[in-house]
Design an enzyme around this catalytic site. Structure first.
Site, PDB file in Angstrom:
ATOM      1  N   LYS A 153      36.177 -27.971  66.014  1.00 45.72           N
ATOM      2  CA  LYS A 153      35.638 -28.716  66.031  1.00 45.72           C
ATOM      3  C   LYS A 153      34.290 -28.696  66.482  1.00 45.72           C
ATOM      4  O   LYS A 153      33.967 -28.163  67.514  1.00 45.72           O
ATOM      5  CB  LYS A 153      36.855 -29.771  66.588  1.00 45.72           C
ATOM      6  CG  LYS A 153      37.953 -29.903  66.515  1.00 45.72           C
ATOM      7  CD  LYS A 153      37.935 -31.325  65.523  1.00 45.72           C
ATOM      8  CE  LYS A 153      39.200 -31.921  65.055  1.00 45.72           C
ATOM      9  NZ  LYS A 153      39.170 -32.536  64.124  1.00 45.72           N
ATOM     10  N   GLU A 203      34.620 -29.456  57.581  1.00 45.62           N
ATOM     11  CA  GLU A 203      35.401 -31.406  56.918  1.00 45.62           C
ATOM     12  C   GLU A 203      34.203 -31.955  58.175  1.00 45.62           C
ATOM     13  O   GLU A 203      33.620 -32.624  58.489  1.00 45.62           O
ATOM     14  CB  GLU A 203      35.943 -31.001  57.557  1.00 45.62           C
ATOM     15  CG  GLU A 203      37.290 -32.369  57.871  1.00 45.62           C
ATOM     16  CD  GLU A 203      38.136 -31.929  58.192  1.00 45.62           C
ATOM     17  OE1 GLU A 203      39.329 -32.828  58.581  1.00 45.62           O
ATOM     18  OE2 GLU A 203      38.640 -30.783  58.267  1.00 45.62           O
ATOM     19  N   ASP A 228      37.170 -36.218  55.265  1.00 43.49           N
ATOM     20  CA  ASP A 228      37.475 -37.284  55.955  1.00 43.49           C
ATOM     21  C   ASP A 228      37.723 -38.478  56.359  1.00 43.49           C
ATOM     22  O   ASP A 228      38.672 -38.771  56.102  1.00 43.49           O
ATOM     23  CB  ASP A 228      37.836 -36.512  57.121  1.00 43.49           C
ATOM     24  CG  ASP A 228      39.399 -36.724  58.653  1.00 43.49           C
ATOM     25  OD1 ASP A 228      40.048 -37.758  57.944  1.00 43.49           O
ATOM     26  OD2 ASP A 228      39.478 -36.176  59.227  1.00 43.49           O
ATOM     27  N   LYS A 250      45.311 -38.381  56.027  1.00 46.01           N
ATOM     28  CA  LYS A 250      46.115 -38.385  56.389  1.00 46.01           C
ATOM     29  C   LYS A 250      46.950 -39.085  56.740  1.00 46.01           C
ATOM     30  O   LYS A 250      46.687 -40.483  56.017  1.00 46.01           O
ATOM     31  CB  LYS A 250      45.248 -39.181  57.552  1.00 46.01           C
ATOM     32  CG  LYS A 250      43.869 -37.740  58.335  1.00 46.01           C
ATOM     33  CD  LYS A 250      43.925 -36.204  58.860  1.00 46.01           C
ATOM     34  CE  LYS A 250      43.266 -35.764  59.333  1.00 46.01           C
ATOM     35  NZ  LYS A 250      42.056 -36.471  60.898  1.00 46.01           N
TER      36      LYS A 250
END
Length: 337
Positions: A153, A203, A228, A250
């Site tokens: 991240k 991402e 995403d 998701k």
């Protein structure tokens, strides 16, 4: 069909930080559906970015609980359409859809991947996520959990330097998730530097609605870019195919396994790669994701690995990334209680 809802607060092993938030606990809601002596379990977590709380989901579902109990359950797909017609949020629908699929598999006595005609002989390895932190903390997390693929991240002023330092300590594949924190210029500049450091893809580097920026990135980035936050529901897949190399689905955002299966099919028709990601769920949500892995190019289902303690048994992930599927049908979930 009986419906039951329960809130849990899942403790994390470590503080988890991304570009826009940090937390030490994750609130989640478990939905269970019982029919003919079998119980299916589903999950959806709270999410401040999408303004979802466990209480808001429980209120939505409780408002139609009597209709759910009267519903004549046949297939998850028909049940999902009923839930959509009631105007529930996708997060609430997800919990019930996952429970419906788990129940359906248990009623048939088969795991979901088998019902869908897929084999678990081959599947992608999940990454293990390293949240934003001081370098020594990020390194400690990697050393605590040696893994073949890490999702890093980012979203700081020293992102490339962070990856350069982490690379000194592992040969693992890196994936970078900036969670909307970069500009198109930053992304194009960072991509070749990160590619040299063994990064597989980026991402969602840009804000979810920055389509012109993503078009620029698509033309100039030397690394693939996966959507995403830009890919939430089924209708987003076609637009994302013009601006990204692939999509990260998701279950909570799209509304469960039912729409996810359609999104996977559509993405493959459009020739883009497919990933399914998690939201720091317990083994309940992770076991549902695991049923999809034979159909995926990439998967991020490390949520339960990030927890200090879990609330259920089901699919288990070994230290080398191997997935152990339970003998129980459906998603294979049982609450520890």
């Amino acid at each position: 069909m009986q419906v039951h809802l329960k809130k849990y607060t899942l403790p994390l092993k470590h503080t988890f930080s991304i570009s826009r938030e940090s937390h030490d606990f994750q609130d989640t809601m478990i939905a269970s559906l019982t029919l003919n002596g079998k119980t299916g379990y589903g999950e959806a977590t709270s999410n401040p970015y999408y303004k979802i709380t466990t209480q808001s989901m429980m209120d939505e579902i409780s408002a139609i609980s009597s209709e759910i109990e009267r519903f004549e359950f046949t297939t998850p797909e028909i049940f999902h359409a009923f839930l959509v017609s009631k105007g529930l949020s996708n997060f609430a629908i997800c919990a019930l859809d996952l429970a419906a699929h788990d129940l359906y598999g248990k009623l048939l006595g088969k795991p979901l991947y088998e019902i869908w005609g897929t084999s678990i002989e081959n599947y992608p390895t999940t990454n293990y996520t390293i949240g934003i932190a001081a370098i020594d903390v990020m390194l400690a997390k990697m050393q605590e959990m040696p893994w073949p693929i890490y999702k890093i991240k980012l979203g700081t002023s020293d992102d490339v330097a962070i990856v350069r330092e982490l690379r000194k300590h592992t040969d693992a594949i890196f994936r970078i998730d900036a969670n909307c924190a970069w500009t198109a210029t930053e992304t194009i500049h960072n991509a070749p530097l990160l590619k040299e450091l063994g990064v597989e893809f980026l991402e969602q580097p840009l804000k979810a609605d920055d389509w012109s920026g993503m078009e620029e990135v698509m033309h100039h980035s030397v690394l693939p870019v996966i959507a995403d936050e830009s890919c939430i529901v089924e209708s987003d897949v076609e637009k994302c195919a013009l601006h990204f190399s692939g999509i990260n689905i998701k279950l909570t955002k799209c509304g469960g396994l039912t729409p996810a299966l359609r999104m996977i099919k559509k993405a493959k028709e459009l020739g883009i790669s497919v990933m399914v990601g998690c939201m720091t769920e317990s083994t309940v949500g992770i076991s549902a994701i695991a049923q999809l892995i034979p159909q995926l190019d990439y998967v991020d289902m490390d949520g339960a690995l990030l927890l200090k303690s879990d609330i259920a048994t089901g699919v288990h992930i070994e230290p080398d990334g191997k997935v152990i599927f339970p003998k129980l049908a459906g998603s294979g979930v049982q609450l520890l209680e």
